[in-house]
Design a protein around this motif. Sequence first.
Motif, PDB file in Angstrom:
ATOM      1  N   ALA A  61       0.819  -1.212   0.000  1.00  0.00           N
ATOM      2  CA  ALA A  61       0.000   0.000   0.000  1.00  0.00           C
ATOM      3  C   ALA A  61       0.856   1.268   0.000  1.00  0.00           C
ATOM      4  CB  ALA A  61      -0.919  -0.003   1.216  1.00  0.00           C
ATOM      5  N   GLY A  62       2.006   1.224   0.692  1.00  0.00           N
ATOM      6  CA  GLY A  62       2.867   2.409   0.741  1.00  0.00           C
ATOM      7  C   GLY A  62       3.371   2.769  -0.642  1.00  0.00           C
ATOM      8  N   ALA A  63       3.802   1.759  -1.396  1.00  0.00           N
ATOM      9  CA  ALA A  63       4.279   2.013  -2.761  1.00  0.00           C
ATOM     10  C   ALA A  63       3.153   2.584  -3.609  1.00  0.00           C
ATOM     11  CB  ALA A  63       4.816   0.724  -3.369  1.00  0.00           C
ATOM     12  N   ALA A  64       1.949   2.022  -3.428  1.00  0.00           N
ATOM     13  CA  ALA A  64       0.806   2.502  -4.222  1.00  0.00           C
ATOM     14  C   ALA A  64       0.522   3.973  -3.899  1.00  0.00           C
ATOM     15  CB  ALA A  64      -0.420   1.641  -3.937  1.00  0.00           C
ATOM     16  N   ILE A  65       0.618   4.329  -2.630  1.00  0.00           N
ATOM     17  CA  ILE A  65       0.369   5.724  -2.236  1.00  0.00           C
ATOM     18  C   ILE A  65       1.411   6.651  -2.858  1.00  0.00           C
ATOM     19  CG2 ILE A  65       0.553   7.312  -0.277  1.00  0.00           C
ATOM     20  CD1 ILE A  65      -0.893   5.250   1.405  1.00  0.00           C
ATOM     21  N   ALA A  66       2.687   6.266  -2.736  1.00  0.00           N
ATOM     22  CA  ALA A  66       3.741   7.131  -3.281  1.00  0.00           C
ATOM     23  C   ALA A  66       3.569   7.291  -4.786  1.00  0.00           C
ATOM     24  CB  ALA A  66       5.120   6.563  -2.944  1.00  0.00           C
ATOM     25  N   ALA A  67       3.239   6.199  -5.478  1.00  0.00           N
ATOM     26  CA  ALA A  67       3.094   6.284  -6.930  1.00  0.00           C
ATOM     27  C   ALA A  67       1.879   7.124  -7.311  1.00  0.00           C
ATOM     28  CB  ALA A  67       2.979   4.880  -7.527  1.00  0.00           C
TER      29      ALA A  67
END
Lengths: 263, 265
Positions: free
Chosen positions: A113-119
């Motif tokens: 989820a963190g990667a998805a948020i940053a992207a």
Amino acid sequence: MTTALFTWVGESLFGIFEGAGQFTFLVRSTIQWLGRRSIEGRQTLVQIVRIGIDSMPVVLLTSFFTGMVLALEMGQTSQHFFNEPLFIGTVVSFAIVMELGPVMTAIVVAGRAGAAIAAELGTMRVTEQVDALYTLGTDPVRYLVIPRVLAFLAVLPFLTVMADFSGIIGGYFVAASKMHVPPNVYWHDIIDNMLPRHFWHGYLKTYVFATSVSFICCYKGITTRGGAEGVGRSTTAAVVMSMVSVLVLDYFATAVLNALGIT
Amino acid sequence: MIEAKGVVKRFGDRTILRGVDLTVEQGETLCIIGGSGCGKSTFLKCVIGLLRPDEGRVTVDGLDIAEMNEETRIGDYRRRFGYLFQEAALFDSMTVWENVTFGLRYLTRTDPSKFRSIAKDKLALVGLKDIEDFKPAELSGGMKKRVGLARAIAAEPSYILYDEPTTGLDPIMSDVINDLILDLQKQLKVTSIVVTHDMKSAYKIASRIAMLHEGRVLESAPPEAIKRSENPYVHQFVEGLSQGPIKMKLKDYEPDAAARQGTAG
Ligand SMILES: Nc1ncnc2c1ncn2[C@@H]1O[C@H](COP(=O)(O)OP(=O)(O)O)[C@@H](O)[C@H]1O
Ligand SMILES: [Mg+2]
């Protein structure tokens, strides 16, 4: 040569301080908006569902296997020293509930989820959608950051508890099938030894992790620069920094909880 | 009234705006022309407060956003503006109608149950219908631009900043947008700044045209005067000539030329 070195050191230091300053600004601005109680309820709900659903399967799976491998290792060791598998349930449950459940869940959720948020936030930044929020009367912190931080705070503890159960059940399968530990022995090893404070020890840590991972990923996202390439760069940085922050903060959180006697 | 005095904007060690002085009177439509990368979008962003000038100031109705730090006062400043982004900047997680009415929740007290019909009306103004439920990814570039325009005018602002409203539209649709800009000016007394490369559109809608070059305003005059301008830079630009004092270097790398051509459009 030396001047180049000095310039490099100077610029790196400047970059670090500038980053720290912007990060502090983000945190402060979040606290201010929270103080004004203007929370985007719908956005927060959307994020809770998204983060929860995105991460649940992989959290359960990794934790299940962690419980299995703990039971296997502990079983072997115990067999070797005592000629029978002792206290497998105790070891598996303490390791999972106090340490591995919270840390592994935080790391898996950071990667998912963190990667998805940053992207997502990074893309919104480079396509000027973040600027558009401002021109349309709201604020990126209020509309994007706060819902995600709150969603992390709501979801990560819940996912961690799920992971704890999954790991303990994974351990049970290995203990029962490979070590031939009777079921009631495995469960009694857990119930007789686990106290509420052991649970709190792991559970309270998840709030620390949720805060650091969500802020880092939001920060990396909304400060993205440089098109698609920049989005890739900030996503990678967000995940790496989140994971490192989890492992580093885990030590300090444990130290504080121990000092408070929650251990 | 929008007043810019000595606006300087730097990005790192590149100075993009080197002292821009411009005034936009109430009810006027000012067109800003100038080569790609000369800082036209940057200037618009300084006006609405997305960027803060490094020197100089921009005041709108006597308010200077650089002096504001309370959210309510910044909100009051921002409420006066509609902003059309060069690349539309639609929210791609939302449908077209949600995009168009997004600002109404924050800028106005409109009843949310009316949002959909408002979106329909605003989209009709820019020549779009039956696309309310599309996502931005399903639209062509020109359609996105027009949805962005519908979004910019939805809250009925008194100032509208248009960043290249007709770029990427076919000639007929360009003229529809020109008429819309003129209508907004005549009927609602909207004050606008329009950044454009499209000289035909500039001549039609502008009450004044200002040419930006190397971070300064070269000339600012009514369309007829700009058409007959004796300034060689202005003349070359409005006539679209490859020969003249403005050099578009294609081969030799030169920081200044790179700055001018840095971002296309
Ligand atoms: N956020 C930014 N950071 C660094 N450079 C920027 C930024 N925004 C614009 N620039 C640079 O400023 C110059 C002017 O950009 P812009 O105002 O978009 O030009 P245009 O006149 O085509 O609208 C360009 O060279 C661009 O590279
Ligand atoms: Mg531009």
